[in-house]
Each structure stands twice: as C-alpha cells, then as structure tokens.
Scaffold this active site. Structure first.
Site, short mmCIF file in Angstrom:
data_model
loop_
_atom_site.label_atom_id
_atom_site.label_comp_id
_atom_site.label_asym_id
_atom_site.label_seq_id
_atom_site.Cartn_x
_atom_site.Cartn_y
_atom_site.Cartn_z
N GLU A 171 14.98 -13.91 7.32
CA GLU A 171 16.10 -13.09 7.79
C GLU A 171 16.46 -13.33 9.25
O GLU A 171 16.39 -12.40 10.08
CB GLU A 171 15.79 -11.62 7.54
N GLU A 366 13.08 -11.03 -1.55
CA GLU A 366 12.80 -9.62 -1.27
C GLU A 366 13.79 -8.75 -2.01
O GLU A 366 14.99 -9.02 -1.99
CB GLU A 366 12.93 -9.29 0.23
C1 BGC Z 1 12.57 -6.90 5.95
C2 BGC Z 1 11.25 -6.31 5.56
C3 BGC Z 1 11.32 -4.80 5.55
C4 BGC Z 1 12.47 -4.33 4.70
C5 BGC Z 1 12.61 -2.82 4.63
C6 BGC Z 1 13.72 -6.27 5.20
O1 BGC Z 1 14.93 -6.61 5.80
O2 BGC Z 1 12.54 -8.29 5.71
O3 BGC Z 1 10.26 -6.79 6.42
O4 BGC Z 1 10.11 -4.26 5.12
O5 BGC Z 1 13.67 -4.87 5.20
O6 BGC Z 1 12.65 -2.24 5.89
#
Ligand code: BGC
Length: 462
Positions: A171, A366
């Site tokens: 990111e 993610e």
């Molecule tokens: C990040 C994570 C984080 C999540 C929720 C994402 O953008 O990559 O590290 O835990 O957001 O906050």
C-alpha cells in the site's frame, strides 16, 4: 445452497488461501536483538497520534510466540502466510550490513512455516521505515529508494532459497498520502509536494529492488507489489463529480498501475498536480526502472468509494495544496472503522484491473473487517458479522473470476487482532482473538468459517 455458496463453489481447488499480518502490528520486541526505532515507534510517542496512546511496543508479542502462532495458522487450514519483514530489525541504521540476530527471526519463521506445509509470502515494506532514514529525509528523499533496494537484497540473499513469493511494498498510497500528505500516519507530515515525491520514490525503490533481486533469483521466484485499490464512482453525473472521481481514480489506482505496467504516470493526474504547483522529482530514466516486469499484483480491498467535486452546500471542496474531493457514502452498512460493506465493488474492481492491465495475475492480499467483538467467558467470539463479510467478499472474488479476472488467491486480513496503526488496539480485525492482558489466542467463529470454506473449495473441482 445460496448464490454465495454457488459462487464460492466455482473457485478452483488450486486457489491460494492465506491469512496476513505485518511486522509492526504484531511482533512487539521493538528494542530487542539490535532493532532500532521505526517511524511508527516515534509517531506513537507523539501525543494524540494513536487512539488510547497505544503503540506496537508489545503488540501480539509474536516475536516471542512465533512457533505457536504458526501452529495456529496451520489450524486455520490455509496454505499461505503473508507477513512483512521489519526493516529496522534487519538493517537497524537503514544502511550497512545485515543484523544477524534480526534476520535470524525471519529465517526461523520461514523454516517453521515450511515445516508446517505453509508457503511464506514475504512483504519487504509494510510501513515501518527505520527512523534513521526518516531523519535523513524519508521517502521524499531519492536516496531512500536506493536504500530500500539495498535492504531488499540483504533479505533476499538470506531467504530466497526458501521464499518463492516476494512483495516489495504494501500500500504505497497509504505511506505517501496518509504519512506525508494528510499526516494521519507515521511520520505524520503534511506536505503535498513531499507526499508526491514519496509516492514516486516508493515506486522507484520497488523497481530498483525488483531488478536487483531478479538478477539473482531462482527461476520459480515471483515478484509483485500490493496496492490498496478501490472503485471511484461519481456521486452524481455532474461534470464536477465525474472530474472528482476521475482524479481520485487517477491518484489512487492509475498513478500506481500505469507507472508499474506501462512505465508512465497518467497525464491527467500530472496536470492536476501541476496546477497546484506539484511536480514529481522523476528523472528521465525512472519510469523504465519502475516498470520492471511483475509476476503478480496484490489487491487490498476494504470498501468502494464515491466522490463529489462540491461540498454539500454546493461550494467547491477546499484543497489545502493538493487536489481533494469529498467522499459520499453509498448508505450501506459499515464496519466499526466506518468502512462501508460493498462486496460487489470488489468484483467490479478486480474485473476492471484485469481488463485495464491484462496479463497480470491478481491476488486479493488483504480483505477483512473490524467489528465490535464480544468474547464469551472462554475467549471465543461468535463473530457472525465478520464471517458474513468474508464469505460475501470471497464470493465476490469468485464472481470476478467468472467475469474473466485472473484472480489466483485470497488472503483474509488479518491473522490476529493487531495494533491497528492510528486506531491502536481498540479495533479488531483478526480471525484469531488476542486477549490484550494475557496474550491468549482463540480462533473466532469467522476463523472456523474461513477454514470450512478453504476445505470445501480444496476438495472441490479444479
Ligand atoms: C493495512 C493494514 C491494516 C488495515 C486495517 C490496511 O490498509 O494494510 O495493515 O491493518 O488497513 O486498518
């Protein structure tokens, strides 16, 4: 069978399944074995930066509990663990030789994973820049890109015999925008010009690192990057709203993917930035370095977005030195982070990326949700909300495959309840509950549901 189940049933048995974490969010042990502070250790010390005054000092104590945590990952039934390496642990000054005690931790982690039949999916940078490098200018300084490639090589030389999947950055938009433009994440700077320089140098560091690693890589090694991507719809068909959506899509998606895939930044974004007096510090040879061939792109998806070019009262949105637009909610239910739950937007996003940047395998690296977990007396959390969120988004991923997107895996975020950056520990996204007092781990209902989905797909058709 529901429509969702039917869709999930279309995933191939060889689909890759994972859970993810990042170093600063779970490791703790911030001053052990030669680790120096990262920008997040520093940021956490400034008052009001993190909810409840939390920090990653202890986090999930994963540094000391790693073998038991790997056993838990195995229990979740996944084949892949996505984790990140802490730069200040491995190269404490951000330059120079490797810190043997620091890299030894990842060496053990990789062995432990492989011994348990889990593929390591390594990310080199998930936001924890050594403070030494921030003091020398941070990502807005060109030298940080060169330092990043050197650091990547230190890790690569040590682990490339066993790690097949390498992600450079996680990111970069968040680092550049939240870290250097909005000042809501480490290092907390508010300087649009520095932020855009950071974005460019992050991509340059990625390109330099991929080139150097690939020269030495065993043939089956795969290199990629993870981007936080979203859809960007205009709130209304008005010209102002369409322009707002186009700019945000440009800054959030095309800026990264056009540079990585085509070796050029989108003209409309460069022009909009130039109107604010912002120019990228790009040398003529940088774009070809950034466009080093990629084997995959990781897509982090949490919510879709809609934009308007005007405030609710019809006035123009204020700019603060950087083009900026107003987010307009869809009116869908939200997680406790206020992120709207829009699984169909994940389908739309994946199909669009597959269409506009063809030939690149995609992985959802993610996806997950924070909800107000209520544990019972044994620590078990019946988080039907999170389980429903995951199922819906896995089905949305399957729908994207049906529509032609080359998506090859899905990694739930996150493995453990972790240090959630500026939100501290109050917001929980884990498939595994972590008791903050005792560090006891308990797989939540969502973890069990996820395991069942993985098992079912694995046993299904190819
Ligand atoms: C990040 C994570 C984080 C999540 C929720 C994402 O953008 O990559 O590290 O835990 O957001 O906050």
């Amino acid at each position: 069978m529901s429509g969702e189940d039917d869709l999930i049933g279309t995933l191939p048995s060889g689909f890759r399944w994972g859970v993810g974490s990042s170093a600063y969010q779970i490791e703790g042990a911030v001053a052990e074995d030669g680790r120096t502070p990262s920008i997040w250790d520093t940021y956490a010390q400034s008052p009001w930066s993190i909810d409840n005054g939390d920090s990653g000092e202890i986090a999930c104590d994963h540094y000391h509990r790693m073998p038991a945590d790997v056993a838990l990952i195995k229990e979740l039934g996944v084949d892949t663990y996505r984790f990140s390496v802490s730069w200040p642990r491995v190269q404490p000054r951000g330059r120079g030789g490797v810190n043997s005690a620091g890299i030894a931790f990842y060496d053990r982690l990789v062995d432990e994973l492989l011994n348990n039949g889990i593929d390591p999916w390594l990310t080199l940078y998930h936001w924890d820049l050594p403070q030494h490098l921030e003091d020398a200018g941070g990502w807005p300084a060109r030298d940080t890109a060169v330092r990043f490639a050197d650091y990547a090589m230190l890790v690569f030389e040590r682990l490339s015999d066993r790690v097949r999947y390498w992600t450079t950055l996680s990111e970069p938009w968040c680092t550049a925008m939240h870290g250097y433009v909005h000042g809501v994440m480490a290092p907390g700077r508010r300087d649009p010009e520095a932020g855009m320089a950071a974005a460019h140098h992050l991509l340059l560091g990625h390109g330099l690192a991929v080139r150097r690693m690939r020269e030495l890589a065993p043939s089956e090694t795969m290199f990629g990057i993870t981007l936080n991507l979203s859809t960007a719809d205009p709130a209304t068909p008005s010209e102002a709203d369409r322009e707002a959506a186009r700019f945000e899509d440009g800054l959030g998606t095309r800026f990264y993917l056009d540079a990585l895939v085509h070796g050029r930044y989108p003209e409309d974004v460069l022009e909009a930035l130039a109107r604010q007096g912002i120019r990228l510090p790009s040398e003529p040879w940088d774009p070809s370095i950034i466009a080093a061939p990629l084997d995959f792109v990781g897509v982090d998806y949490y919510f879709g977005t809609r934009y308007s070019g005007v405030e609710e009262n019809g006035n123009a949105v204020e700019h603060f030195g950087m083009p900026a637009f107003r987010k307009v909610p869809f009116g869908a239910p939200s997680t406790v982070l206020g992120w709207e739950i829009l699984p169909h937007k994940l389908t739309e996003l994946l199909v669009r990326i597959g269409r506009d940047y063809p030939g690149l395998p995609l992985y959802v690296t993610e996806n997950g949700a924070a909800f107000a977990d209520v544990p019972d007396e044994t620590g078990f959390v019946r988080d039907d909300d999170r389980a429903a969120y995951l199922s819906a988004h896995i089905a949305a991923t399957a729908a994207a495959r049906q529509a032609g997107a080359d998506v090859r895996g899905y990694f739930a975020w996150s493995f453990l309840d972790s240090f959630e950056w500026a939100y501290g520990y109050a917001k929980r996204l884990g498939l595994v509950r972590v008791d903050r007092e005792t560090q006891a781990r308990t797989i939540k209902q969502s973890g069990l549901v996820y395991r069942d989905i993985v098992e079912r797909v694995r046993g299904g058709r190819r």
